[in-house]
Design a protein around this motif. Sequence first.
Motif, PDB file in Angstrom:
ATOM      1  N   ILE A  15       0.810  -1.216   0.000  1.00  0.00           N
ATOM      2  CA  ILE A  15       0.000   0.000   0.000  1.00  0.00           C
ATOM      3  C   ILE A  15       0.846   1.269   0.000  1.00  0.00           C
ATOM      4  CG2 ILE A  15      -1.758   1.308   1.255  1.00  0.00           C
ATOM      5  CD1 ILE A  15      -2.760  -1.399   2.349  1.00  0.00           C
ATOM      6  N   ALA A  28      -2.587  -5.999   1.067  1.00  0.00           N
ATOM      7  CA  ALA A  28      -3.835  -6.749   0.980  1.00  0.00           C
ATOM      8  C   ALA A  28      -3.544  -8.093   0.337  1.00  0.00           C
ATOM      9  CB  ALA A  28      -4.868  -5.970   0.156  1.00  0.00           C
ATOM     10  N   SER A 124       5.597  -7.541   4.419  1.00  0.00           N
ATOM     11  CA  SER A 124       4.185  -7.908   4.323  1.00  0.00           C
ATOM     12  C   SER A 124       3.795  -8.855   5.450  1.00  0.00           C
ATOM     13  CB  SER A 124       3.916  -8.601   2.981  1.00  0.00           C
ATOM     14  OG  SER A 124       2.657  -9.251   3.005  1.00  0.00           O
ATOM     15  N   ILE A 126       0.903 -10.438   5.251  1.00  0.00           N
ATOM     16  CA  ILE A 126      -0.159 -11.255   4.670  1.00  0.00           C
ATOM     17  C   ILE A 126       0.105 -12.748   4.865  1.00  0.00           C
ATOM     18  CG2 ILE A 126      -1.437 -11.806   2.561  1.00  0.00           C
ATOM     19  CD1 ILE A 126      -1.898  -8.956   3.649  1.00  0.00           C
ATOM     20  N   LEU A 138      -6.042  -7.472   5.357  1.00  0.00           N
ATOM     21  CA  LEU A 138      -5.475  -6.140   5.141  1.00  0.00           C
ATOM     22  C   LEU A 138      -4.583  -5.836   6.333  1.00  0.00           C
ATOM     23  CD1 LEU A 138      -5.807  -3.556   3.220  1.00  0.00           C
ATOM     24  CD2 LEU A 138      -7.306  -2.693   5.020  1.00  0.00           C
ATOM     25  N   ASP A 139      -3.295  -5.578   6.080  1.00  0.00           N
ATOM     26  CA  ASP A 139      -2.406  -5.278   7.206  1.00  0.00           C
ATOM     27  C   ASP A 139      -1.903  -3.845   7.140  1.00  0.00           C
ATOM     28  OD1 ASP A 139       0.754  -5.076   6.979  1.00  0.00           O
ATOM     29  OD2 ASP A 139       0.162  -6.456   5.403  1.00  0.00           O
ATOM     30  N   ARG A 166      -9.874  -8.449   8.589  1.00  0.00           N
ATOM     31  CA  ARG A 166      -9.837  -9.838   8.131  1.00  0.00           C
ATOM     32  C   ARG A 166     -11.275 -10.304   7.941  1.00  0.00           C
ATOM     33  NH1 ARG A 166     -12.336 -14.659   8.735  1.00  0.00           N
ATOM     34  NH2 ARG A 166     -11.076 -16.234   7.688  1.00  0.00           N
ATOM     35  N   SER A 208      -4.891   3.903  -1.784  1.00  0.00           N
ATOM     36  CA  SER A 208      -5.614   3.838  -0.516  1.00  0.00           C
ATOM     37  C   SER A 208      -7.100   4.110  -0.722  1.00  0.00           C
ATOM     38  CB  SER A 208      -5.027   4.847   0.476  1.00  0.00           C
ATOM     39  OG  SER A 208      -3.669   4.569   0.728  1.00  0.00           O
ATOM     40  N   ILE A 211      -8.732   1.013  -2.188  1.00  0.00           N
ATOM     41  CA  ILE A 211      -8.906  -0.042  -1.184  1.00  0.00           C
ATOM     42  C   ILE A 211     -10.067   0.278  -0.251  1.00  0.00           C
ATOM     43  CG2 ILE A 211      -7.845  -1.138   0.841  1.00  0.00           C
ATOM     44  CD1 ILE A 211      -5.143  -0.876  -0.637  1.00  0.00           C
ATOM     45  N   LEU A 216     -12.901  -2.815  -0.221  1.00  0.00           N
ATOM     46  CA  LEU A 216     -13.473  -3.309   1.036  1.00  0.00           C
ATOM     47  C   LEU A 216     -15.005  -3.324   1.018  1.00  0.00           C
ATOM     48  CD1 LEU A 216     -11.062  -1.878   3.772  1.00  0.00           C
ATOM     49  CD2 LEU A 216     -10.976  -4.050   2.535  1.00  0.00           C
TER      50      LEU A 216
END
Length: 321
Positions: A15, A28, A124, A126, A138-139, A166, A208, A211, A216
């Motif tokens: 991101i 993501a 990451s 993920i 999504l972190d 999550r 961003s 996302i 989302l």
Amino acid sequence: MIKVVSPSRLHLTLIDLNAELGRVDGGAGITLESPGLELSATEADTIEVFGDSLLAVRMRKAAEALLPEGKGIRLHINDSLPDHVGLGSGTQAALSAAAAVNKIYGLGKSVRELAVAVGRGGTSGIGVAAFENGGFILDGGHKFNDKRAFSPSAASHVPPGPVLFRRDFPDWPIVLAIPNTKGVHDAEEVDIFKKFCPIPLSEVQELSHVILMQMLPALVEEDLESFGKAINHFQIVGFKKREVELQPKPVLDIMEYMRDNGASGSGISSFGPVVYGIVGSVGEGKKLQQEAQRMLDESLGGKVLLTKAKNRGADLIGGPD
């Protein structure tokens, strides 16, 4: 004996590789039902690893980091994941070995504690979250003051970022093309981060926005068309745009073919060369699978699978002897 079955994952995008707000990375991803990595483990006097030689090295290092003094473990890799293709094999290999040691010797560590011990999740989170709980993840990345550099996970030494969101992923079929070639890795990967980072702030803001206000909501409402549009947008902005530009033409051709012939969204996972397409039905998926396989057969070689998301983490079966 215990058996560990861990999932692969799609890394949809990093991101923020600009860091102006004080954080970096974030990402993501989607956990996959297949392909997966499977190993069996038993207590032993030394460390023994049988199977895939590349992953065996990572498993040995992970076991060394966790094993109590004077103890050993015997690991058999029953089903492997291809290395350096964008499916997260390194993290799954390290965490699988660590989880086996953790279980056999009753260490009581969490998945995140295991990840810190074996040095995974530094860019990451993920793969770590996929091993832990699966699904769509999504972190939130890392504080730039902690990390102090733009760098890949293999060259980072900070804990995995926090999971911000999550959710179980819908039962949408996923066409997965795995070319018989490798993506950027090791020193070359580090150089790519140095070359392209920081990414312009405007691109991070654009990503961003996509996302938060497209991907989302589409996931929550199970709106495949809007979710696919977000996936397609990822390929032309931010660090993902640079990853896409590194791909050989046959990989780009397959991604474009999927997008034009039934996939709501298609993209490159991580540094590639894995290409994925998300479709609305198994029938559409099988048609795309067949054509993508033909395209691979005529170019790089490889295999095309029809899979779906895995909405749980790794499976640990059995217990110490």
